[in-house]
Design a protein around this motif. Structure first.
Motif, mmCIF file in Angstrom:
data_model
loop_
_atom_site.group_PDB
_atom_site.id
_atom_site.type_symbol
_atom_site.label_atom_id
_atom_site.label_comp_id
_atom_site.label_asym_id
_atom_site.label_seq_id
_atom_site.Cartn_x
_atom_site.Cartn_y
_atom_site.Cartn_z
ATOM 1 N N SER A 114 0.963 -1.183 -0.007
ATOM 2 C CA SER A 114 -0.058 0.028 0.010
ATOM 3 C C SER A 114 0.807 1.345 -0.230
ATOM 4 N N SER A 115 2.170 1.123 -0.034
ATOM 5 C CA SER A 115 3.109 2.063 -0.058
ATOM 6 C C SER A 115 4.122 2.293 -1.238
ATOM 7 N N SER A 116 3.251 2.050 -2.407
ATOM 8 C CA SER A 116 3.986 2.187 -3.831
ATOM 9 C C SER A 116 3.612 3.389 -4.396
ATOM 10 N N THR A 117 4.313 3.809 -5.527
ATOM 11 C CA THR A 117 4.025 5.046 -6.099
ATOM 12 C C THR A 117 2.629 4.927 -7.052
ATOM 13 N N LYS A 118 2.119 3.787 -6.939
ATOM 14 C CA LYS A 118 0.782 3.601 -7.530
ATOM 15 C C LYS A 118 0.679 3.419 -8.996
ATOM 16 N N LEU A 119 1.677 2.918 -9.411
ATOM 17 C CA LEU A 119 1.827 2.926 -11.003
ATOM 18 C C LEU A 119 1.811 1.555 -11.511
ATOM 19 N N ILE A 120 1.169 1.296 -12.521
ATOM 20 C CA ILE A 120 1.200 0.183 -13.481
ATOM 21 C C ILE A 120 2.020 0.273 -14.627
ATOM 22 N N HIS A 121 3.340 0.174 -14.730
ATOM 23 C CA HIS A 121 4.055 0.574 -15.675
ATOM 24 C C HIS A 121 5.126 -0.376 -16.057
ATOM 25 N N GLY A 122 5.894 -0.127 -17.099
ATOM 26 C CA GLY A 122 7.040 -0.958 -17.514
ATOM 27 C C GLY A 122 8.159 -0.628 -16.994
ATOM 28 N N GLY A 123 8.236 0.616 -16.575
ATOM 29 C CA GLY A 123 9.467 1.038 -15.843
ATOM 30 C C GLY A 123 10.590 1.625 -16.789
ATOM 31 N N LEU A 124 10.051 2.886 -17.345
ATOM 32 C CA LEU A 124 10.973 3.407 -18.520
ATOM 33 C C LEU A 124 12.373 3.415 -18.051
ATOM 34 N N ARG A 125 12.603 3.848 -16.850
ATOM 35 C CA ARG A 125 14.121 4.253 -16.409
ATOM 36 C C ARG A 125 14.862 2.690 -16.470
ATOM 37 N N TYR A 126 14.227 1.703 -16.108
ATOM 38 C CA TYR A 126 14.961 0.343 -16.281
ATOM 39 C C TYR A 126 15.496 0.025 -17.508
ATOM 40 N N LEU A 127 15.195 0.798 -18.496
ATOM 41 C CA LEU A 127 16.005 0.535 -20.017
ATOM 42 C C LEU A 127 17.150 1.207 -19.931
ATOM 43 N N GLU A 128 17.425 1.900 -18.970
ATOM 44 C CA GLU A 128 18.784 2.728 -18.965
ATOM 45 C C GLU A 128 19.928 1.755 -18.420
ATOM 46 N N TYR A 129 19.212 0.667 -17.561
ATOM 47 C CA TYR A 129 20.058 -0.474 -16.922
ATOM 48 C C TYR A 129 19.995 -1.743 -17.823
ATOM 49 N N VAL B 79 19.137 -1.412 -8.455
ATOM 50 C CA VAL B 79 18.916 -2.812 -7.807
ATOM 51 C C VAL B 79 17.610 -3.206 -8.751
ATOM 52 N N THR B 80 17.670 -4.276 -9.254
ATOM 53 C CA THR B 80 16.527 -4.855 -10.372
ATOM 54 C C THR B 80 15.304 -5.081 -9.538
ATOM 55 N N ARG B 81 14.144 -4.625 -10.175
ATOM 56 C CA ARG B 81 12.912 -4.788 -9.857
ATOM 57 C C ARG B 81 12.450 -6.186 -10.370
ATOM 58 N N ASP B 82 12.989 -6.960 -10.734
ATOM 59 C CA ASP B 82 12.600 -8.298 -11.080
ATOM 60 C C ASP B 82 12.540 -9.276 -9.975
ATOM 61 N N TYR B 83 12.004 -10.423 -10.001
ATOM 62 C CA TYR B 83 11.809 -11.340 -9.096
ATOM 63 C C TYR B 83 12.559 -12.682 -9.179
ATOM 64 N N ARG B 84 12.717 -13.596 -8.303
ATOM 65 C CA ARG B 84 13.106 -14.801 -8.214
ATOM 66 C C ARG B 84 12.234 -15.884 -7.475
ATOM 67 N N LEU B 85 12.046 -16.933 -8.016
ATOM 68 C CA LEU B 85 11.231 -17.645 -7.073
ATOM 69 C C LEU B 85 12.156 -19.033 -6.929
ATOM 70 N N GLU B 86 12.347 -19.488 -5.581
ATOM 71 C CA GLU B 86 12.983 -20.343 -5.152
ATOM 72 C C GLU B 86 12.213 -21.686 -4.403
ATOM 73 N N LEU B 87 12.317 -22.723 -5.157
ATOM 74 C CA LEU B 87 11.607 -23.947 -4.731
ATOM 75 C C LEU B 87 12.368 -24.745 -4.207
ATOM 76 N N ASP B 88 11.802 -25.276 -2.954
ATOM 77 C CA ASP B 88 12.757 -26.483 -2.067
ATOM 78 C C ASP B 88 11.475 -27.599 -2.396
ATOM 79 N N ALA B 89 11.886 -28.587 -3.368
ATOM 80 C CA ALA B 89 10.801 -29.654 -3.485
ATOM 81 C C ALA B 89 11.576 -31.088 -3.617
ATOM 82 N N ARG B 90 11.962 -31.215 -2.644
ATOM 83 C CA ARG B 90 12.574 -32.384 -2.470
ATOM 84 C C ARG B 90 11.689 -33.867 -2.426
#
Length: 517
Positions: A46-61, A336-347
């Protein structure tokens, strides 16, 4: 001791990722429980900038994959919830000393074409003296660019995902904390403490750790496990002032430190300004803006606007801790990237554990879809993904044409004041009729607890959306608190809290315990 059959999935964390995972999994037929230690969207979501966006500035990275994924989701989300997500045009003034025009044009061309775009207009250059957005800006700014993204009521996005999860059979428990979870063969035994302080245990065949800033703490303290990924906690703060401009465009401003600042029309009477990026090492539940951040945001705005602001002009502030995926070599929090990683422990032979690291609000649905794909496979369940074309509660508006819907809703309820009718249409979409129930006049909405907030809506928020106190209502499920005079806010909150205390309505389905202590 009361025995209960195990859930297929226990989701820990009632932010956007947890609510999205619970919704997706429940819609695929899994028996799901979602627990959140505070309120839904009580912290980061509930504390975001309240945008649904691609992230224009991330192109620079050079985060082209992330931007493309986010742009694809932008279109999907605009169709799924046109009452709480709407198109928004952004103006970027050109500052030749910061970035050359050719670089901005190239970035906007990529932004327009990295993903299919049907609902939003493309980018273009503008001459400031000929555009309404030029009037509030200092005279030295002669040119700029306009492009499209989306705005979202972030807290309501979380709540609506939880509502949809519940309507697909999920049990949702707020103010419920996971204390400890241990594997017992192919199941998890999860020790929980409920809202009333009562401990109980539930069993689940899989567990999803979507605790946001607490993802690492939960792994270490409650699950006794180490993680292969870590998150970097970065504080983002925002300030809100009285309206600084009269048009409906937002601004994206470039700063000399290479960061960008947004100035967004907010709640009709205000301007939302943010965000900062500050390394954070404290308790994520106790985050707040500091004087340096307030001053930084004011100075950023003052480089561009004729009308100057100071900390004394700030009406409200909020801060959140973003759990960003830690990467080597990213010293600057903004990089720092705004992407995500999913870590699955499924032995084999053991109950699966999936942990979510990072992410951004725009990609939550895709994250949830990928998470449930992996969990379903680990559980041996075959169920197709379904959320891409499914509206969120209240979002089944024909053609995603919100204005047409809002006009019709107002005409069908002429006894509602125009401003109130529009707020209901935005907050609840097609569910506004359900919220109103049998009411056919203002008197039938019940007692007004504060201006524009009647008992009818409070009862709906309690029964359907897990609201339990004044803050849940005034600052998350609505922003009515921002519109109240400061000297009446304490009294207003007290009256709402008193209503909740004396009018306990029927709560949504609660968790089925495996053991009752």
């Amino acid at each position: 001791m009361t025995q209960g059959s195990p859930y297929d999935l226990l989701v820990v964390g009632g932010g956007i990722n947890g609510a999205g995972i619970a919704r997706d999994a429940a819609g695929r037929g899994l028996r799901v429980a979602l627990v959140e230690q505070d309120d839904l969207a009580g912290h980061t979501s509930s504390s975001s900038t309240k945008l649904i966006h691609g992230g224009l500035r991330y192109l620079e990275y050079r985060e082209f994959g992330l931007v493309r994924k986010a742009l694809q989701e932008r279109e999907t989300l605009l169709r799924s919830a046109p009452h709480i997500i709407r198109p928004l045009r952004f103006v970027m003034p050109h500052m030749p000393n910061l970035r050359p025009a050719w670089l901005i044009r190239a970035g906007l061309f990529l932004y327009d074409h990295l993903a299919r775009r049907e609902l939003l207009a493309g980018s273009r250059g503008i001459v400031m003296r000929r555009h309404p957005a030029g009037a509030p800006l200092v005279d030295s700014i002669e040119r700029g660019f306009v492009y499209s993204d989306g705005w979202v009521d972030d807290a309501r996005l979380v709540v609506l995902n939880a509502v949809d999860a519940a309507e697909h059979g999920a049990a949702v428990a707020t103010r419920t904390r996971l204390v400890k979870a241990v594997r017992s063969g192919s199941e998890w035994d999860a020790e929980l403490v409920g809202a009333d302080g009562t401990p109980f245990t539930v069993r689940a065949r899989a567990l999803a750790n979507a605790a946001g800033p607490w993802v690492g703490t939960l792994l270490h303290d409650a699950l006794g496990r180490a993680a292969h990924h870590t998150v970097r906690l970065v504080k983002g703060s925002h300030i809100v002032t009285r309206r600084l401009f009269d048009h409906d465009h937002a601004y994206i401003f470039q700063n000399p430190d290479k960061r960008i600042i947004f100035a967004i029309p907010y709640e009709h009477e205000f301007t939302l300004i943010g965000t900062t990026d500050v390394e954070y090492h404290g308790d994520p539940a106790r985050v707040s803006i500091d004087e340096d951040e307030t001053r930084y945001l004011c100075e950023s705005i003052n480089r561009y606007f004729k009308r100057k602001i100071s900390p004394a002009d700030v009406c409200w502030t909020y801060s959140g801790v973003r759990p960003l995926l830690e990467e080597e070599g990213a010293d600057n929090p903004s990089a720092v990237t705004r992407d995500y990683r999913l870590e699955l422990d499924a032995r084999e032979g053991e109950a699966p554990l999936l942990s979510v690291f990072g992410g951004k609000i725009t990609t939550f649905r895709k994250l949830a879809e990928e998470a449930v794909d992996r969990l379903a496979d680990a559980l041996g369940r075959s169920a197709p993904a379904w959320t891409a074309g499914a509206p969120l509660p209240g979002g089944d508006i024909p053609g995603a044409q919100f204005e047409r819907f809002a006009t019709r809703f107002a005409s069908e309820h002429p006894w509602l004041p125009a401003e109130l009718a529009r707020r209901y249409a935005h907050a609840y979409g097609t569910r506004a009729v359900r919220m109103l129930g049998e009411a056919r006049s203002l008197a039938e909405l019940g007692q007004p607890l504060v201006p524009g907030l009647f008992e009818c809506e409070l009862r709906y928020l309690h029964d359907t959306e897990w609201a339990r106190c004044a803050d849940d209502v005034l600052w998350r499920r609505s922003k009515l608190g921002l519109h109240l005079p400061a000297d009446t806010l304490t009294e207003a909150s007290a009256s709402i809290d008193a209503w909740f205390a004396r009018e306990p309505a029927a709560a949504p389905a609660t968790l089925t315990p495996a053991q009752q202590h």
